[in-house]
Design a protein around this motif. Structure first.
Motif, PDB file in Angstrom:
ATOM      1  N   THR A   1      -3.793   6.555   9.423  1.00  0.00           N
ATOM      2  CA  THR A   1      -5.181   6.840   9.045  1.00  0.00           C
ATOM      3  C   THR A   1      -5.955   5.590   8.645  1.00  0.00           C
ATOM      4  O   THR A   1      -6.880   5.189   9.341  1.00  0.00           O
ATOM      5  N   SER A   2      -5.593   4.974   7.546  1.00  0.00           N
ATOM      6  CA  SER A   2      -6.426   3.894   7.003  1.00  0.00           C
ATOM      7  C   SER A   2      -6.128   2.506   7.550  1.00  0.00           C
ATOM      8  O   SER A   2      -6.959   1.614   7.423  1.00  0.00           O
TER       9      SER A   2
ATOM     10  N   GLN B   1       0.863  -1.170   0.000  1.00  0.00           N
ATOM     11  CA  GLN B   1       0.000   0.000   0.000  1.00  0.00           C
ATOM     12  C   GLN B   1       0.904   1.225   0.000  1.00  0.00           C
ATOM     13  O   GLN B   1       1.163   1.840   1.022  1.00  0.00           O
TER      14      GLN B   1
ATOM     15  N   LEU C   1      -5.405   5.024  -2.056  1.00  0.00           N
ATOM     16  CA  LEU C   1      -6.678   5.740  -2.062  1.00  0.00           C
ATOM     17  C   LEU C   1      -7.838   4.891  -1.553  1.00  0.00           C
ATOM     18  O   LEU C   1      -8.947   5.405  -1.386  1.00  0.00           O
ATOM     19  N   MET C   2      -7.590   3.615  -1.299  1.00  0.00           N
ATOM     20  CA  MET C   2      -8.670   2.739  -0.833  1.00  0.00           C
ATOM     21  C   MET C   2      -9.106   3.087   0.585  1.00  0.00           C
ATOM     22  O   MET C   2      -8.300   3.498   1.410  1.00  0.00           O
ATOM     23  N   THR C   3     -10.371   2.874   0.839  1.00  0.00           N
ATOM     24  CA  THR C   3     -10.918   3.048   2.181  1.00  0.00           C
ATOM     25  C   THR C   3     -10.630   1.785   3.002  1.00  0.00           C
ATOM     26  O   THR C   3     -10.354   0.724   2.422  1.00  0.00           O
ATOM     27  N   PRO C   4     -10.694   1.853   4.328  1.00  0.00           N
ATOM     28  CA  PRO C   4     -10.465   0.646   5.133  1.00  0.00           C
ATOM     29  C   PRO C   4     -11.328  -0.553   4.720  1.00  0.00           C
ATOM     30  O   PRO C   4     -10.783  -1.657   4.590  1.00  0.00           O
ATOM     31  N   PRO C   5     -12.633  -0.397   4.451  1.00  0.00           N
ATOM     32  CA  PRO C   5     -13.391  -1.575   4.014  1.00  0.00           C
ATOM     33  C   PRO C   5     -12.869  -2.167   2.697  1.00  0.00           C
ATOM     34  O   PRO C   5     -12.857  -3.388   2.520  1.00  0.00           O
ATOM     35  N   GLU C   6     -12.425  -1.306   1.783  1.00  0.00           N
ATOM     36  CA  GLU C   6     -11.861  -1.798   0.521  1.00  0.00           C
ATOM     37  C   GLU C   6     -10.542  -2.525   0.763  1.00  0.00           C
ATOM     38  O   GLU C   6     -10.261  -3.561   0.149  1.00  0.00           O
TER      39      GLU C   6
END
Length: 178
Positions: free
Chosen positions: A138-139, A84, A111-116
């Motif tokens: 952050t993520s 990442q 750029l992915m969100t935590p669920p992604e």
């Protein structure tokens, strides 16, 4: 799919390449090439990042050290490294190190969100996740404990390989090592 919806086919045809056949694969791996260049051209620039050059010798040595770190975390051939990271020297070093060990690498977009991230890392069965400090802060915290295969997170500062000053953190199921 009709060829008229694939405009690149005419370019391949004009170059004498058949789109439907596999190209000839080299006998060497990327890791083999880096190792060979490190022996043949040790001081030649392999990477340049933000005006700082890294030689083939340095790249080869860093890949060996990163591979040793992965081994210390219990990886084996076939295990998956999640990267990442944007285009940084750490990405290249980790990618080569993983290849040396027969690991599989998967890119996880910053750029992915935590669920992604959870979905992709779980689907790929990521064992080690390598990320940068801003993403760690952050993520990544919402991801921890939600990817069954994830055993280690390796965190690097964006400028670690440029400045030589480490702000790396290594997180394993046993705790955090600085």
């Amino acid at each position: 799919m009709k060829s008229d919806t694939r405009p690149w086919l005419s370019t391949y045809e004009s170059m004498g390449h058949d789109w439907h056949s596999l190209p000839e694969l080299p006998e060497k791996t990327l890791s083999d090439y880096v190792r060979g260049y490190a022996e043949q051209f040790p001081d030649r620039e392999a990477l340049v990042f933000l005006g700082q050059a890294m030689s083939y010798r340095q790249l080869d040595e860093m890949a060996d050290r990163m591979a040793a770190l992965f081994v210390s975390q219990g990886v084996k051939a076939g295990d998956v490294l999640g990267l990442q990271m944007p285009n940084t020297p750490q990405y290249v070093v980790a990618f080569i190190a993983a290849a040396r060990l027969g690991m599989v690498s998967t890119s996880i977009s910053p750029l992915m969100t935590p669920p992604e991230i959870i979905h992709q890392a779980s689907d790929a069965r990521v064992k080690i996740l390598m990320t940068l400090m801003p993403f760690w802060q952050t993520s990544i915290p919402p991801v921890l404990g939600k990817v069954e295969s994830l055993q280690t997170v390796i965190v690097s500062g964006p400028m670690d390989l440029v400045s030589g000053q480490g702000e790396s953190v290594e997180e394993s199921r046993d705790g955090v090592n600085v």
